[in-house]
Every structure is written in C-alpha cells, then in structure tokens.
Design a protein around this motif. Structure first.
Motif, PDB file in Angstrom:
ATOM      1  N   CYS A 184      70.394  14.484  26.718  1.00 34.18           N
ATOM      2  CA  CYS A 184      70.801  13.515  27.730  1.00 34.18           C
ATOM      3  C   CYS A 184      70.661  14.119  29.119  1.00 34.18           C
ATOM      4  CB  CYS A 184      72.228  13.016  27.502  1.00 34.18           C
ATOM      5  SG  CYS A 184      73.509  14.247  27.794  1.00 34.18           S
ATOM      6  N   ARG A 243      75.720   9.019  32.182  1.00 34.93           N
ATOM      7  CA  ARG A 243      75.085   9.832  31.148  1.00 34.93           C
ATOM      8  C   ARG A 243      73.907   9.037  30.583  1.00 34.93           C
ATOM      9  NH1 ARG A 243      79.499  11.090  28.565  1.00 34.93           N
ATOM     10  NH2 ARG A 243      79.772  13.027  29.750  1.00 34.93           N
ATOM     11  N   VAL A 261      69.008   5.109  26.984  1.00 33.79           N
ATOM     12  CA  VAL A 261      70.137   4.187  27.121  1.00 33.79           C
ATOM     13  C   VAL A 261      71.215   4.915  27.910  1.00 33.79           C
ATOM     14  CG1 VAL A 261      71.986   2.946  25.951  1.00 33.79           C
ATOM     15  CG2 VAL A 261      69.660   2.852  25.040  1.00 33.79           C
ATOM     16  N   SER A 262      71.693   4.309  28.992  1.00 30.21           N
ATOM     17  CA  SER A 262      72.709   4.936  29.838  1.00 30.21           C
ATOM     18  C   SER A 262      74.100   4.426  29.504  1.00 30.21           C
ATOM     19  CB  SER A 262      72.415   4.663  31.321  1.00 30.21           C
ATOM     20  OG  SER A 262      71.275   5.365  31.748  1.00 30.21           O
ATOM     21  N   TRP A 263      75.070   5.320  29.693  1.00 28.04           N
ATOM     22  CA  TRP A 263      76.488   4.998  29.545  1.00 28.04           C
ATOM     23  C   TRP A 263      77.182   5.254  30.866  1.00 28.04           C
ATOM     24  CZ3 TRP A 263      80.534   8.244  30.580  1.00 28.04           C
ATOM     25  CH2 TRP A 263      81.815   7.792  30.209  1.00 28.04           C
ATOM     26  N   GLY A 293      74.331  -2.563  34.188  1.00 26.23           N
ATOM     27  CA  GLY A 293      74.836  -2.925  32.872  1.00 26.23           C
ATOM     28  C   GLY A 293      74.101  -4.085  32.254  1.00 26.23           C
ATOM     29  N   GLU A 294      74.189  -4.170  30.935  1.00 25.57           N
ATOM     30  CA  GLU A 294      73.597  -5.270  30.193  1.00 25.57           C
ATOM     31  C   GLU A 294      74.409  -6.550  30.374  1.00 25.57           C
ATOM     32  OE1 GLU A 294      70.786  -5.239  28.563  1.00 25.57           O
ATOM     33  OE2 GLU A 294      70.354  -3.092  28.615  1.00 25.57           O
ATOM     34  N   TRP A 344      71.188   8.796  27.882  1.00 25.90           N
ATOM     35  CA  TRP A 344      70.908   9.334  26.550  1.00 25.90           C
ATOM     36  C   TRP A 344      69.442   9.153  26.171  1.00 25.90           C
ATOM     37  CZ3 TRP A 344      74.019  12.443  23.982  1.00 25.90           C
ATOM     38  CH2 TRP A 344      75.384  12.439  24.308  1.00 25.90           C
ATOM     39  N   GLU A 355      80.199   0.288  30.381  1.00 25.50           N
ATOM     40  CA  GLU A 355      78.915  -0.405  30.262  1.00 25.50           C
ATOM     41  C   GLU A 355      77.844   0.512  29.682  1.00 25.50           C
ATOM     42  OE1 GLU A 355      81.368  -1.955  33.583  1.00 25.50           O
ATOM     43  OE2 GLU A 355      80.483   0.023  33.207  1.00 25.50           O
ATOM     44  N   VAL A 356      76.848  -0.108  29.063  1.00 25.93           N
ATOM     45  CA  VAL A 356      75.628   0.584  28.647  1.00 25.93           C
ATOM     46  C   VAL A 356      74.446  -0.176  29.242  1.00 25.93           C
ATOM     47  CG1 VAL A 356      76.601   1.541  26.527  1.00 25.93           C
ATOM     48  CG2 VAL A 356      75.473  -0.693  26.479  1.00 25.93           C
ATOM     49  N   ARG A 390      69.848  -0.334  29.131  1.00 23.58           N
ATOM     50  CA  ARG A 390      68.529   0.147  28.706  1.00 23.58           C
ATOM     51  C   ARG A 390      67.814   0.704  29.942  1.00 23.58           C
ATOM     52  NH1 ARG A 390      66.410  -5.262  26.283  1.00 23.58           N
ATOM     53  NH2 ARG A 390      67.967  -6.007  27.781  1.00 23.58           N
ATOM     54  N   SER A 391      67.958   1.998  30.155  1.00 26.69           N
ATOM     55  CA  SER A 391      67.586   2.603  31.433  1.00 26.69           C
ATOM     56  C   SER A 391      66.207   3.242  31.443  1.00 26.69           C
ATOM     57  CB  SER A 391      68.627   3.646  31.827  1.00 26.69           C
ATOM     58  OG  SER A 391      68.840   4.564  30.773  1.00 26.69           O
TER      59      SER A 391
END
Length: 236
Positions: free
Chosen positions: A143, A126, A167-169, A153-154, A128, A174-175, A177-178
């Motif tokens: 989204c 997802r 920002v992806s989930w 992932g970070e 966002w 994990e999240v 900065r996409s």
C-alpha cells in the motif's frame, strides 16, 4: 525515448498562497521534474497557453499525456478535447490525475458523469495495491501511506474498469477505486486519485513511482490501426 506531455490548468498556483508554497513551479513542474529524472523526454502545457499548449504539433510528438485539472474544466475548448480524444483512439496514452476525473476529455472517454463523493479534512489515506502482478504497481508494495489527501468516495460514476489497480481507504470510513485502467481504440488510459493541490502527494516517492510505471504501461505502441468502412472481400 518516451515523450511525455504534462498538462496542468496552472490556475491555483497563481492565486492561492498555500498552493504556491506547495508547488512553486506548478503541479506540472513537480511532475515533470521526477519524470525527467526517470529518463523521459518531458514537455509541459497549461490552460492559458495558445490552444492550451496542446497544438497538433505537440500532440503528434506525445506518447503519453498526463492531465491535471480542477477549477476550470469548462474553459478547455471543445476542439482541443476532440483532438486529444482522437489521439487517444490512435494510440496515445492518457494518465488522468486526481480532480481530472471531471475533465471534459475523461468524461468523453468514459461516457459517464465521472462524479463522486469528496471531502477536504486534512486526514491521512491508505492506497491499497489490489493487483500486485500489474506493471503499474512495480516497486510499490502492499500500500501507499499518505499523510494527507482529499477524500474521494464511492460511488465513482465510471464504467467498470478494465483493470482495478488500487482501492483507497479514508478515516471517515469511505473507500474509493483510486487506480483504474481503460482502453479506448488503440489507446490506454490510467486514472490515479492522489494529488490534491494543497497536499504533498506528488513528492511521495511511491506516488511518483506509480506515475512513472503508468507512463511505461500507457505509452504508444506500433500496433496497426484497424481498417473501417467499406471492405472488399478477402475470399473470392
């Protein structure tokens, strides 16, 4: 008309049946199709062409360069990287997609390792929209839902972005900065994470719209080039 060059390694599509099935015309072919339909003048270039397809003539006629690479980053000649780097400083836009985060040109422009966490587990993602007034997210909504996407992932080892757009989930917790923008010299840069070679992300209409919007945002302007070096006093 905005002139776009889509650069792709074009290696996976030649050797991997799953990638061939997903992108029979190459990843560059799929991207060029929806950009052409959006009204851009599109050229493609690939790694195994002379000068990787990025001759001085091609770069001179490019307002925005889109870059997808993965398994052969080190095969890109340093002199081509230097040429692209100079064109970005002069005002050419650059859109770096997915695993292009490890490309020589992106690492040179960022000045960091650009490393991250990753995992292929065939799960959903997802993305966002956290900057809803930005032109890159026009028409996207809150989204983007992807049925499958590789987990990134970070910590993502990049400088702090000028603007954080997405920002992806991921289901593993994990999240990432996409979607990030940067400026270097007169050039604008956008990094966008979706686009694993065995998934259908570049067929997703919202992913396509983000890339279309990013081309319009990043395209070269008529801004003057700053003067450097010795400079005569303006006041006598």
């Amino acid at each position: 008309m905005t002139r776009v060059t889509v650069w792709n390694e074009f290696r996976h599509e030649k050797t991997d049946a799953k990638v061939q099935s997903m992108y029979p015309d190459g990843i560059h072919g799929q991207i060029s199709q929806f950009l052409t339909a959006a009204g851009f003048e599109v050229t493609t270039a690939t790694l195994d062409e002379a000068e990787h397809g990025l001759t001085a003539e091609v770069l001179e006629k490019t307002d925005v360069l889109i870059w997808w690479g993965h398994k052969a980053h080190e095969e890109v000649a340093d002199e081509i990287v230097e040429s692209v780097h100079q064109k970005v400083l002069e005002g050419m836009g650059l859109i770096v997609l997915h695993s292009g985060h490890f490309s020589k040109i992106f690492k040179k422009l960022m000045g960091t390792s650009c490393d991250l966490k990753w995992r292929e587990d065939d799960r959903h993602a997802r993305i966002w929209n956290i900057n809803p007034s930005h032109p890159i997210v026009a028409g996207i909504g809150e989204c983007i839902e992807l049925e499958q996407e590789e987990m990134y992932g970070e910590h993502f080892d990049i400088p702090a972005p000028d603007e954080l757009i997405f920002v992806s989930w991921f289901p593993g917790g994990e999240v990432f900065r996409s979607g990030c923008t940067f400026s270097r010299g007169n050039g604008k840069i956008f990094y966008f994470q979706p686009g694993h070679e065995t998934y259908n992300s570049y067929y997703n209409k919202k992913v396509q719209q983000v890339i279309i919007n990013a081309v319009n945002w990043a395209k070269a302007t008529d801004n003057i080039q700053p003067a450097y070096g010795h400079f005569d006093a303006l006041e006598k």
